[in-house]
Design a protein around this motif. Structure first.
Motif, PDB file in Angstrom:
ATOM      1  N   UNK A  15      45.152  52.661  35.683  1.00 57.70           N
ATOM      2  CA  UNK A  15      46.458  51.614  35.584  1.00 57.70           C
ATOM      3  C   UNK A  15      47.381  51.537  37.043  1.00 57.70           C
ATOM      4  N   UNK A  16      47.793  53.303  37.543  1.00 63.60           N
ATOM      5  CA  UNK A  16      48.231  53.095  38.505  1.00 63.60           C
ATOM      6  C   UNK A  16      47.857  52.689  39.704  1.00 63.60           C
ATOM      7  N   UNK A  17      46.163  52.997  40.138  1.00 60.81           N
ATOM      8  CA  UNK A  17      45.167  52.948  40.759  1.00 60.81           C
ATOM      9  C   UNK A  17      45.300  50.862  41.253  1.00 60.81           C
ATOM     10  N   UNK A  18      44.876  50.965  40.208  1.00 65.24           N
ATOM     11  CA  UNK A  18      45.193  48.706  39.641  1.00 65.24           C
ATOM     12  C   UNK A  18      46.332  48.098  39.800  1.00 65.24           C
ATOM     13  N   UNK A  19      47.621  49.037  40.273  1.00 63.44           N
ATOM     14  CA  UNK A  19      48.773  48.754  40.552  1.00 63.44           C
ATOM     15  C   UNK A  19      48.578  48.292  42.186  1.00 63.44           C
ATOM     16  N   UNK A  20      48.145  49.492  42.374  1.00 65.01           N
ATOM     17  CA  UNK A  20      48.442  49.533  44.070  1.00 65.01           C
ATOM     18  C   UNK A  20      47.590  48.390  44.345  1.00 65.01           C
ATOM     19  N   UNK A  21      45.934  47.888  44.211  1.00 60.30           N
ATOM     20  CA  UNK A  21      45.704  47.060  44.450  1.00 60.30           C
ATOM     21  C   UNK A  21      46.564  45.530  44.167  1.00 60.30           C
ATOM     22  N   UNK A  22      46.779  45.303  43.354  1.00 62.53           N
ATOM     23  CA  UNK A  22      47.135  44.143  43.530  1.00 62.53           C
ATOM     24  C   UNK A  22      48.891  43.783  43.607  1.00 62.53           C
ATOM     25  N   UNK A  23      49.442  45.109  43.817  1.00 59.49           N
ATOM     26  CA  UNK A  23      50.627  45.269  44.850  1.00 59.49           C
ATOM     27  C   UNK A  23      50.344  44.268  46.580  1.00 59.49           C
ATOM     28  N   UNK A  24      49.275  45.616  46.547  1.00 55.80           N
ATOM     29  CA  UNK A  24      49.060  45.212  48.178  1.00 55.80           C
ATOM     30  C   UNK A  24      47.671  43.937  48.088  1.00 55.80           C
ATOM     31  N   UNK A  25      47.094  43.056  47.531  1.00 51.97           N
ATOM     32  CA  UNK A  25      46.334  42.322  48.018  1.00 51.97           C
ATOM     33  C   UNK A  25      46.938  41.292  47.279  1.00 51.97           C
ATOM     34  N   UNK A  26      48.435  40.689  46.985  1.00 54.23           N
ATOM     35  CA  UNK A  26      49.046  40.208  46.948  1.00 54.23           C
ATOM     36  C   UNK A  26      49.799  39.692  47.810  1.00 54.23           C
ATOM     37  N   UNK A  27      50.232  41.033  48.159  1.00 53.13           N
ATOM     38  CA  UNK A  27      51.254  40.925  49.333  1.00 53.13           C
ATOM     39  C   UNK A  27      50.546  40.605  51.103  1.00 53.13           C
ATOM     40  N   UNK A  28      49.302  40.401  50.905  1.00 56.98           N
ATOM     41  CA  UNK A  28      48.030  40.108  51.907  1.00 56.98           C
ATOM     42  C   UNK A  28      48.009  38.535  51.821  1.00 56.98           C
ATOM     43  N   UNK A  29      48.622  37.782  50.757  1.00 60.74           N
ATOM     44  CA  UNK A  29      47.978  36.063  50.763  1.00 60.74           C
ATOM     45  C   UNK A  29      48.757  36.057  51.551  1.00 60.74           C
ATOM     46  N   UNK A  30      48.490  34.152  52.484  1.00 59.96           N
ATOM     47  CA  UNK A  30      49.310  34.267  52.630  1.00 59.96           C
ATOM     48  C   UNK A  30      50.470  33.476  52.021  1.00 59.96           C
ATOM     49  N   UNK A  31      51.696  33.379  53.194  1.00 56.04           N
ATOM     50  CA  UNK A  31      53.021  32.320  52.309  1.00 56.04           C
ATOM     51  C   UNK A  31      54.364  33.675  51.803  1.00 56.04           C
ATOM     52  N   UNK A 286      49.052  43.696  35.131  1.00 56.34           N
ATOM     53  CA  UNK A 286      49.117  45.329  34.571  1.00 56.34           C
ATOM     54  C   UNK A 286      49.164  45.049  33.030  1.00 56.34           C
ATOM     55  N   UNK A 287      49.295  43.924  32.784  1.00 53.14           N
ATOM     56  CA  UNK A 287      48.882  43.600  31.455  1.00 53.14           C
ATOM     57  C   UNK A 287      47.729  43.351  30.666  1.00 53.14           C
ATOM     58  N   UNK A 288      47.245  42.558  31.641  1.00 51.56           N
ATOM     59  CA  UNK A 288      45.835  42.171  31.696  1.00 51.56           C
ATOM     60  C   UNK A 288      45.232  43.107  31.534  1.00 51.56           C
ATOM     61  N   UNK A 289      45.262  44.775  32.296  1.00 52.48           N
ATOM     62  CA  UNK A 289      43.935  45.646  32.517  1.00 52.48           C
ATOM     63  C   UNK A 289      44.710  46.172  31.366  1.00 52.48           C
ATOM     64  N   UNK A 290      45.334  46.798  30.932  1.00 50.19           N
ATOM     65  CA  UNK A 290      45.955  47.630  29.830  1.00 50.19           C
ATOM     66  C   UNK A 290      45.401  47.358  27.867  1.00 50.19           C
ATOM     67  N   UNK A 291      45.263  45.079  28.153  1.00 48.60           N
ATOM     68  CA  UNK A 291      44.485  44.101  26.509  1.00 48.60           C
ATOM     69  C   UNK A 291      43.076  45.024  27.132  1.00 48.60           C
ATOM     70  N   UNK A 292      42.737  44.819  28.170  1.00 51.04           N
ATOM     71  CA  UNK A 292      40.285  45.923  28.618  1.00 51.04           C
ATOM     72  C   UNK A 292      40.588  46.869  28.460  1.00 51.04           C
ATOM     73  N   UNK A 293      41.815  47.429  28.914  1.00 47.77           N
ATOM     74  CA  UNK A 293      41.341  48.814  28.102  1.00 47.77           C
ATOM     75  C   UNK A 293      42.047  49.435  26.587  1.00 47.77           C
TER      76      UNK A 293
END
Length: 318
Positions: A15-31, A286-293
């Protein structure tokens, strides 16, 4: 309990690694959320002021640490667009998608198990070919196209089902069934096709095992041998496929929710991405990842109930 605790502990770095990925990728989206909220005519001063108000003027690392600390305290933040608690938005939308996913799997099981068992028992015969042809068609037909077809046939043409807005099951069970029946059928057909193929293949292998031949030699009847001896041993790969399907459905029902106007979890995630609602995207991911786990953990725990041979010294072998 030891196995469950160990598995839950291993979810923390995931979950920690996923949080970093999601946080980074969403900020890379233009806009910029401020630009989207204020519109094209917004002045730079107004955009900077709104950025400061939402905390988007701080460095990315500071934003992530602030968000992570809030998550550890049970606070997923506030939506940048709706100005509501992300936790509240998820609690409003998640039950719709969970109900749709469970309804889809119920439809899939009701279709796949009878056809899969018949196809395995009648291997190489006409019933087998018909079942596998149906499975191929089910996999090939997109659920959204099937959903539109169902709407045109059962709602527009024959008026069998009304195209009503979603109603929670605890408010009106009958209206809930009416508005969820077609979406569950539309998505359940494809999932049934996947389960059918998996069950047929696994059951064919189980029917060729020595213990099945021994049961036949002892004079046991066909249905008893298939259902009580072969089927339980064929369920492990089917459970794996089913668990992955449930986990995938929780985030993959966006188009179905759109076709049938269902205010679900997947629709919330997509809308949040388009509106650059960072906090909502991060919370829902984050919630979706927790549900999958948790679904995978539940499937692993079910293995030993279906097949007690799946063991290790300290618990179960995933």
């Amino acid at each position: 309990m030891r196995y469950v605790v160990e598995r839950l502990i291993t979810t923390i770095p995931v979950l920690f690694f996923l949080s970093i990925m999601v946080f980074s990728f969403i900020h890379l989206i233009p806009g910029n959320p401020a630009e989207i909220l204020l519109g094209q005519d917004a002045t730079p001063q107004a955009i900077r002021a709104l950025d400061a108000q939402m905390g988007l003027d701080k460095p990315i690392f500071i934003q992530y640490v602030t968000w992570l600390l809030n998550v550890l305290r049970g606070n997923l933040g506030t939506s940048l667009v709706d100005h509501e608690s992300v936790s509240q938005l998820i609690l409003q939308r998640l039950p719709v998608t969970v109900e749709l996913a469970l309804g889809t799997m119920i439809v899939a099981i009701l279709i796949a198990f009878p056809l899969g068992i018949v196809a395995a028992v009648k291997k190489g015969r006409m019933a087998d070919f018909v079942a596998m042809f149906a499975a191929t068609v089910g996999i090939s037909v997109p659920p959204f196209w099937l959903g539109i077809l169902f709407l045109l046939l059962f709602t527009v043409k024959f008026h069998i089902v009304s195209n009503s807005l979603y109603v929670p099951i605890w408010q009106d069970p009958l209206r809930n069934l009416e508005c969820m029946l077609l979406p569950c059928l539309a998505t359940g057909v494809r999932e049934a096709a996947v389960l059918l193929r998996m069950l047929r293949s696994s059951l064919v292998d189980a029917l060729g095992e020595d213990f099945v031949r021994t049961a036949w030699a002892k004079g046991l009847k066909g249905a008893g041998v298939t259902l009580r001896h072969a089927l339980p041993n064929a369920l492990v790969p089917v459970l794996t496929a089913g668990g992955l399907q449930i986990a995938g459905l929780l985030g993959g029902l966006v188009i179905t929710e759109q076709v049938f106007s269902l205010p679900g979890f997947g629709q919330l995630l997509v809308q949040s991405v388009f509106s650059r609602d960072y906090t909502t995207v991060q919370g829902t991911a984050l919630v979706a990842a927790l549900i999958v786990i948790l679904v995978n953990l539940l499937i692993d725990m079910t293995y030993s109930w279906i097949d007690p041979r799946i063991r290790t010294d300290g618990g179960m072998d995933g």
